[in-house]
Design a protein around this motif. Structure first.
Motif, PDB file in Angstrom:
ATOM      1  N   SER A  27       0.848  -1.198   0.000  1.00  0.00           N
ATOM      2  CA  SER A  27       0.000   0.000   0.000  1.00  0.00           C
ATOM      3  C   SER A  27       0.880   1.244   0.000  1.00  0.00           C
ATOM      4  CB  SER A  27      -0.911   0.015   1.227  1.00  0.00           C
ATOM      5  OG  SER A  27      -0.147   0.036   2.416  1.00  0.00           O
ATOM      6  N   GLY A  28       0.465   2.255  -0.778  1.00  0.00           N
ATOM      7  CA  GLY A  28       1.182   3.522  -0.811  1.00  0.00           C
ATOM      8  C   GLY A  28       0.718   4.436   0.305  1.00  0.00           C
ATOM      9  N   ILE A  29       1.276   5.633   0.369  1.00  0.00           N
ATOM     10  CA  ILE A  29       0.959   6.520   1.485  1.00  0.00           C
ATOM     11  C   ILE A  29      -0.460   7.072   1.418  1.00  0.00           C
ATOM     12  CG2 ILE A  29       3.341   7.192   1.915  1.00  0.00           C
ATOM     13  CD1 ILE A  29       2.837   9.746   0.387  1.00  0.00           C
ATOM     14  N   ILE A  30      -1.099   7.009   0.234  1.00  0.00           N
ATOM     15  CA  ILE A  30      -2.493   7.452   0.167  1.00  0.00           C
ATOM     16  C   ILE A  30      -3.445   6.260   0.194  1.00  0.00           C
ATOM     17  CG2 ILE A  30      -1.958   9.602  -1.025  1.00  0.00           C
ATOM     18  CD1 ILE A  30      -2.839   8.308  -3.625  1.00  0.00           C
ATOM     19  N   GLY A  31      -2.901   5.059   0.473  1.00  0.00           N
ATOM     20  CA  GLY A  31      -3.734   3.872   0.622  1.00  0.00           C
ATOM     21  C   GLY A  31      -3.928   3.070  -0.641  1.00  0.00           C
ATOM     22  N   GLN A  32      -3.336   3.503  -1.751  1.00  0.00           N
ATOM     23  CA  GLN A  32      -3.510   2.789  -3.016  1.00  0.00           C
ATOM     24  C   GLN A  32      -2.676   1.515  -3.038  1.00  0.00           C
ATOM     25  OE1 GLN A  32      -1.280   5.022  -2.509  1.00  0.00           O
ATOM     26  NE2 GLN A  32       0.338   5.090  -4.051  1.00  0.00           N
ATOM     27  N   GLU A  33      -3.156   0.496  -3.760  1.00  0.00           N
ATOM     28  CA  GLU A  33      -2.399  -0.750  -3.895  1.00  0.00           C
ATOM     29  C   GLU A  33      -1.392  -0.611  -5.026  1.00  0.00           C
ATOM     30  OE1 GLU A  33      -3.081  -5.578  -4.507  1.00  0.00           O
ATOM     31  OE2 GLU A  33      -4.781  -4.206  -4.428  1.00  0.00           O
ATOM     32  N   VAL A  34      -0.148  -1.007  -4.760  1.00  0.00           N
ATOM     33  CA  VAL A  34       0.929  -0.860  -5.736  1.00  0.00           C
ATOM     34  C   VAL A  34       1.564  -2.228  -5.983  1.00  0.00           C
ATOM     35  CG1 VAL A  34       3.124   0.258  -6.255  1.00  0.00           C
ATOM     36  CG2 VAL A  34       1.397   1.477  -4.912  1.00  0.00           C
ATOM     37  N   ARG A  35       1.547  -2.667  -7.225  1.00  0.00           N
ATOM     38  CA  ARG A  35       2.197  -3.932  -7.577  1.00  0.00           C
ATOM     39  C   ARG A  35       3.695  -3.704  -7.654  1.00  0.00           C
ATOM     40  NH1 ARG A  35       0.840  -7.848 -12.786  1.00  0.00           N
ATOM     41  NH2 ARG A  35       2.129  -9.610 -12.082  1.00  0.00           N
ATOM     42  N   LEU A  36       4.465  -4.554  -6.978  1.00  0.00           N
ATOM     43  CA  LEU A  36       5.895  -4.306  -6.825  1.00  0.00           C
ATOM     44  C   LEU A  36       6.759  -4.939  -7.904  1.00  0.00           C
ATOM     45  CD1 LEU A  36       6.203  -4.711  -2.947  1.00  0.00           C
ATOM     46  CD2 LEU A  36       6.193  -2.595  -4.269  1.00  0.00           C
ATOM     47  N   SER A  37       6.274  -5.968  -8.581  1.00  0.00           N
ATOM     48  CA  SER A  37       7.096  -6.617  -9.602  1.00  0.00           C
ATOM     49  C   SER A  37       6.204  -7.360 -10.593  1.00  0.00           C
ATOM     50  CB  SER A  37       8.077  -7.602  -8.961  1.00  0.00           C
ATOM     51  OG  SER A  37       8.759  -8.356  -9.947  1.00  0.00           O
ATOM     52  N   PRO A  38       6.516  -7.262 -11.886  1.00  0.00           N
ATOM     53  CA  PRO A  38       5.733  -8.014 -12.879  1.00  0.00           C
ATOM     54  C   PRO A  38       6.070  -9.510 -12.865  1.00  0.00           C
ATOM     55  CG  PRO A  38       7.527  -6.830 -13.947  1.00  0.00           C
ATOM     56  CD  PRO A  38       7.538  -6.404 -12.518  1.00  0.00           C
ATOM     57  N   LYS A  39       7.159  -9.875 -12.166  1.00  0.00           N
ATOM     58  CA  LYS A  39       7.580 -11.285 -12.150  1.00  0.00           C
ATOM     59  C   LYS A  39       6.697 -12.147 -11.255  1.00  0.00           C
ATOM     60  CE  LYS A  39      11.844 -10.860 -10.819  1.00  0.00           C
ATOM     61  NZ  LYS A  39      13.234 -11.279 -10.488  1.00  0.00           N
ATOM     62  N   TYR A  40       6.109 -11.534 -10.219  1.00  0.00           N
ATOM     63  CA  TYR A  40       5.372 -12.325  -9.239  1.00  0.00           C
ATOM     64  C   TYR A  40       3.954 -11.780  -9.081  1.00  0.00           C
ATOM     65  CZ  TYR A  40      10.260 -13.162  -7.915  1.00  0.00           C
ATOM     66  OH  TYR A  40      11.600 -13.439  -7.926  1.00  0.00           O
ATOM     67  N   SER A  41       3.038 -12.683  -8.805  1.00  0.00           N
ATOM     68  CA  SER A  41       1.669 -12.271  -8.480  1.00  0.00           C
ATOM     69  C   SER A  41       1.365 -12.509  -7.005  1.00  0.00           C
ATOM     70  CB  SER A  41       0.664 -13.040  -9.344  1.00  0.00           C
ATOM     71  OG  SER A  41       0.782 -14.440  -9.114  1.00  0.00           O
ATOM     72  N   LYS A  42       2.055 -13.490  -6.375  1.00  0.00           N
ATOM     73  CA  LYS A  42       1.823 -13.817  -4.969  1.00  0.00           C
ATOM     74  C   LYS A  42       3.149 -13.847  -4.206  1.00  0.00           C
ATOM     75  CE  LYS A  42      -2.595 -14.541  -5.607  1.00  0.00           C
ATOM     76  NZ  LYS A  42      -3.630 -13.673  -4.989  1.00  0.00           N
ATOM     77  N   ILE A  43       3.039 -13.627  -2.887  1.00  0.00           N
ATOM     78  CA  ILE A  43       4.214 -13.733  -2.019  1.00  0.00           C
ATOM     79  C   ILE A  43       4.387 -15.201  -1.638  1.00  0.00           C
ATOM     80  CG2 ILE A  43       5.312 -12.949   0.109  1.00  0.00           C
ATOM     81  CD1 ILE A  43       3.424 -10.559   0.105  1.00  0.00           C
ATOM     82  N   THR A  44       5.591 -15.711  -1.840  1.00  0.00           N
ATOM     83  CA  THR A  44       5.895 -17.101  -1.511  1.00  0.00           C
ATOM     84  C   THR A  44       7.107 -17.133  -0.585  1.00  0.00           C
ATOM     85  OG1 THR A  44       7.433 -17.400  -3.348  1.00  0.00           O
ATOM     86  CG2 THR A  44       5.078 -17.764  -3.813  1.00  0.00           C
ATOM     87  N   PRO A  45       7.378 -18.281   0.031  1.00  0.00           N
ATOM     88  CA  PRO A  45       8.581 -18.385   0.869  1.00  0.00           C
ATOM     89  C   PRO A  45       9.854 -18.045   0.098  1.00  0.00           C
ATOM     90  CG  PRO A  45       7.122 -20.211   1.334  1.00  0.00           C
ATOM     91  CD  PRO A  45       6.528 -19.494   0.156  1.00  0.00           C
TER      92      PRO A  45
END
Length: 520
Positions: free
Chosen positions: A471-489
């Motif tokens: 989440s950004g400082i105004i509450g918006q969702e920001v995708r961090l990388s085009p390589k991944y869609s989910k957080i994994t171990p």
């Protein structure tokens, strides 16, 4: 009257029937009205922004109501300035409340005060006369001394400078004269005197606070320490331009022992060398404050992208502010007669930048959640990236630079991380929690904090099915990388690093536009 209708003829205020009014005062702009009655009570009504009605909130009131906290003080005089109020008791005690920027309240800070508060600087003194300008005050003591405080961009405080004064300060130019009355215009002051010289003033009634901190030290030690500190500062400050100010020994050690007056003197000297003093103000511009007020009443932005605001109107005229204008010693512009004074336009711009009329600042996440530090502060809005927003950030840089150069305050509550970036310092992770205390620990609102993600077991992380976004400082969702869609171990640590990196650099573009002009 109990309504908001315009009155073309005088009409009796029914709520005050049966009371004898001994004094009355009206504010300017979004105004309030005060009156004092012969029983010592103060009544207030009208616009309530910044608590200027003196009842603890910001709600307006259409009929006169008593200010309960002043009932025991027997008030005999009332005055109103722009967004603030003043009351004087029969025994000479002065109270102020309302909007606090430009130090118009005289309490030593620029915080807003929503209840009548005694001006501590006058303890032990008896005030006999008081007058208010738009953003400044003048008071006369029983010994005929005159004190001023507040905004000073036109020299209205009479101290020979154009620097604002935080607390009541003696006007030395009137010492030795018997001042009997004072009055103020929007940005000027007048004092009346008799022909008789003033009698010798009395010694202070109380011991200065500093004495209690130092009275256990021998006088010789105090004297030697003071001489050493002054001598060191006098030797060091002139060579400041030759020193790398990023060195820890300077920022951590020397900063604590340099005499503030010496540091300020060097800074002012370098600023004054580039001042243009052949003009008292920049170009004359026309500002339609009625249009701005009308646009604000609709809520949200004041017109498309906020361009109908006073700030937006100034941005549209930015091309007239040439480089020589930015070097002036006082006013960047002069407002025509319909637009109010320069200080009033600056005060209005400060309000607009923080009340949603313009979109280039946003409230901190702590402010939205009403928790943690910097709740009342603002950040540069990272979503404001249109071309018109670039011009707005440039104008903000101009206003900040002029404020620093001239010493006239700009009443903006910017969070500390913003100032760090503006002066060229890099942000660190602790700066994130300064404005968003839950960034690392948040476990609600569909967002999981970084600390929680780091401590999750592999199975729990997989079952949580968390998206590779933050989440950004105004509450918006920001995708961090085009390589991944989910957080994994496997990508967990990369996600944490990218989320922190994004937050630390989220406003870089906006900072760049402000600094580009400010540095000039």
């Amino acid at each position: 009257m109990g309504d908001s209708d315009d009155q073309t003829r005088p009409k009796l205020v029914e709520a005050l029937k049966g009371y004898k009014v001994v004094d009355v005062a009206c504010g300017s702009g979004d105004a309030q009205t005060l009156c004092a009655t012969d029983d010592g009570q103060v009544w207030s009504w009208g616009d309530g922004d910044y608590g200027k009605l003196g009842r603890g909130g910001s709600d307006g009131c259409k009929v006169p109501n008593v200010i309960a906290s002043l009932e025991k003080h027997k008030i005999v005089r009332v005055e109103c300035g722009s967004q603030f109020s003043v009351a004087l008791s029969a025994n000479g005690v002065l109270f102020t409340w309302g909007k606090g920027d430009y130090h118009r309240l005289g309490h030593g800070s620029d915080e807003h005060v929503r209840w009548p508060k005694q001006v501590a600087e006058f303890k032990g003194k008896q005030i006999v006369e008081i007058a208010c300008g738009s953003l400044h005050c003048v008071a006369v003591c029983s010994n005929n001394e005159v004190f001023t405080w507040g905004d000073n961009d036109e020299g209205q405080l009479g101290d020979g400078t154009t620097n604002a004064i935080q607390k009541p300060k003696l006007v030395t130019g009137l010492k030795g004269k018997r001042i009997t009355n004072v009055a103020c215009g929007s940005a000027h002051s007048v004092a009346w005197s008799t022909n008789k010289p003033e009698s010798q003033g009395k010694a202070p009634n109380s011991v200065p606070m500093e004495y209690n901190h130092l009275n256990h030290l021998p006088m010789s030690t105090l004297r030697n320490r003071l001489i050493l500190l002054h001598q060191f500062s006098d030797l060091y400050c002139p060579i400041t331009p030759l020193v790398n100010l990023k060195e820890d020994c300077v920022t951590v050690c020397l900063r604590k022992i340099l005499i503030p007056r010496s540091k300020d003197s060097v800074f002012r000297k370098n600023i004054q060398m580039t001042m243009m003093r052949d003009k008292s103000h920049g170009p004359v511009i026309e500002l339609n404050r009625y249009q701005a007020k009308k646009a604000r009443l609709r809520g949200g932005l004041a017109g498309p992208d906020g361009m109908k605001s006073v700030f937006g109107q100034v941005v549209s005229k930015m091309s007239v502010f040439t480089h020589p204008n930015l070097m002036l010693a006082s006013r960047l512009w002069k407002v025509d007669d319909c637009g109010g004074g320069y200080s009033e336009s600056i005060a209005e711009i400060s309000d607009e930048l923080q009340n949603g009329s313009v979109a280039i600042l946003c409230q901190t996440p702590n402010g939205r959640s009403d928790s943690g530090a910097n709740r009342d502060c603002f950040l540069l809005n990272p979503s404001s990236n249109k071309k018109i927003h670039h011009n707005m950030f440039r104008m903000l840089g101009i206003l900040l630079g002029v404020s620093v150069r001239t010493g006239n305050p700009l009443s903006l509550s910017l969070a500390e991380p913003v100032w760090k970036q503006l002066v060229g310092e890099d942000l660190v992770t602790s700066d994130i929690t300064e404005v968003d205390k839950d960034f690392f620990t948040r476990v609600k609102s569909g967002v999981t904090g970084l600390k929680c993600i780091k401590e999750m077991s592999d199975d729990m992380l997989i079952s949580a099915d968390l998206s590779f976004s933050t989440s950004g400082i105004i509450g918006q969702e920001v995708r961090l990388s085009p390589k991944y869609s989910k957080i994994t171990p496997d990508n967990r640590q990369e996600y944490i690093n990218l989320a922190i990196k994004y937050r630390l650099n989220e406003c870089n573009e906006q900072i760049k536009w402000v600094r580009r002009v400010w540095s000039k």
